[in-house]
Motif scaffolding. Structure first.
Motif: not given
Length: 447
Positions: A93-94, A266-270, A330-331
């Protein structure tokens, strides 16, 4: 707009604009106020925890648990699907860069959880049947002086962990077992509910006995398996690190456009998956740390810091590097399926079985830990009369969770986790002087 879209919208506001700043801000505040306690006392904390490991410690009872049993109960809750499925979800996701933000939130979170454990010790009480109880509801009402906030927190955590959170755990276990052993999800859910009930109805003694034995075994099993995969892919560890650091600031470049995340995502899901994994600032683990029998509250604060370290920097990192080093990203594949795909690429068909077994121990131990955290708040709100209905409801939600879609369950978990965080952080910031005072007392006695 369907239910899932509405929940995602709420989470985008809650996590992108409110909780990231509150959680990280609280962690940064305590880190500086306590002069980097997670660095200064890290060696002492390690010695205290690992010098006290016992598989057959004294039996826990109404007076509480040993410090290690309390930590084991906390880690049982912390090390769960967030370490296997949640890490994979964060990467998809991030992007891989989400992991750097996970690390940063965990580092500062060690300061936050240190404060939580201290406050839980300072404001713990005995309930009507003489059992020691404690947690945020108790320090929010007795320390911070707000009964309304305490009630809000109690309701939120009962829903977030006892009900919705345990749905996440059973959902991940059922997915893994259906893939590895072709067992229908409903049957897995029923089996988990029965096993859980046997422990729930056994009280604090059975919970402590279970966690002190299962936590060290399950952690070592998973770490050894992960290290075997990494030794088979040694040449990919440096590229994996590069993906994490580049992806934190340029998610598309880190995966060649495979993951189309933004820096905000990236920040949100991390941070969101980091919280779900290590629970620092969430207000959950203080329930376990409150009942530890220690000389000084700060001693349990040190133990709590090691819980975050083990959860994020050891167990969760094992999943992260196995996924990135094996090149299975693989996304499209996400959750526990991605973790299984990574281990299968190294172990063949046994990979599915290995992950399913590890996930069972991780997630089931979390079910036990989260049940216990919810029970402490049932005792706060309804006293002893609420225990039996709560135990039955938790078992029903475990069965229900096994049959739902993974995305909806995870989004619901994010929503209710976020709601319970807010009153806890407000109290933590308001009681900072108490935390500082207790650390000073401990420091003086250590001189």
């Amino acid at each position: 707009m369907d239910v899932l879209d509405i929940i995602k919208f709420i989470n985008s506001i809650l996590w992108n604009y409110v909780l990231i700043f509150l959680l990280c801000g609280t962690g940064i505040y305590y880190t500086f106020r306590l002069r980097f306690v997670q660095v200064r006392y890290f060696t002492k904390a390690l010695n205290q925890v690992f010098g006290g490991i016992k598989f057959f410690g004294e039996k826990a009872g109404k007076e509480g648990m040993s410090s290690f049993q309390s930590l084991a109960t906390a880690i049982a809750a912390q090390v769960g699907t967030g370490n296997l499925a949640g890490a994979a979800t964060a990467i998809v996701s991030g992007g891989p860069g989400a992991i750097l933000w996970m690390w940063m939130s965990a580092f500062f979170g060690m300061g936050t959880i240190f404060a939580e454990a201290i406050l839980a010790q300072v404001y713990k009480k005995k309930d009507l049947d003489g059992q020691v109880v404690g947690g945020p509801a108790y320090y929010i009402s007795s320390g911070f002086g707000s009964r309304k906030l305490a009630v809000f927190f109690s309701v939120a955590i009962i829903v977030a962990l006892g009900f919705i959170g345990n749905m996440v755990q059973s959902n991940s276990i059922s997915d893994a077992f259906e893939k590895a052993f072709n067992i229908p999800s409903l049957y897995v859910g029923i089996g988990l509910a029965i096993l859980g009930g046997l422990i729930f109805f056994g009280g604090i003694g059975r919970i402590a006995s279970f966690t002190e034995k299962i936590v060290p075994i399950m952690a070592v099993l998973y770490i050894v398996g992960g290290l075997c995969v990494l030794f088979m892919n040694l040449d990919m560890i440096i590229p994996a690190l590069k993906m994490i650091f580049v992806g934190a600031f340029n998610p598309r470049a880190a995966t060649g456009g495979l993951i189309g995340a933004t820096v905000k995502e990236a920040v949100r899901y991390g941070v969101a998956r980091g919280l779900f994994s290590n629970e620092a600032g969430m207000g959950s683990t203080p329930h376990a740390h409150a009942v530890a029998k220690v000389r000084y509250p700060a001693e349990q604060g040190l133990a709590a810091m090691i819980g975050v370290f083990v959860d994020t920097f050891i167990v969760l990192n094992m999943t992260v590097f196995v996924i990135l080093a094996t090149g299975v990203l693989d996304g499209q594949t996400t959750g526990i399926a991605l973790t299984q795909k990574a281990f299968t690429s190294a172990f063949g068909a046994f990979g599915d079985t290995f992950v399913a077994i590890c996930l069972f121990f991780f997630a089931f131990s979390t079910v036990v830990g989260w049940y216990y955290f919810g029970e402490a708040n049932i005792r706060y709100l309804f006293k002893l009369k609420g225990l039996t209905p709560y135990r039955i409801l938790v078992m029903l939600f475990i069965v229900l969770g096994a049959t739902l879609k993974v995305e909806l369950v995870w989004e619901l978990a994010d929503t209710f986790n976020g709601l319970m965080v807010i009153p806890n952080l407000i109290a933590l910031l308001g009681l900072a002087k108490v935390v500082s005072r207790e650390l000073e007392k401990f420091s003086e006695c250590e001189k």
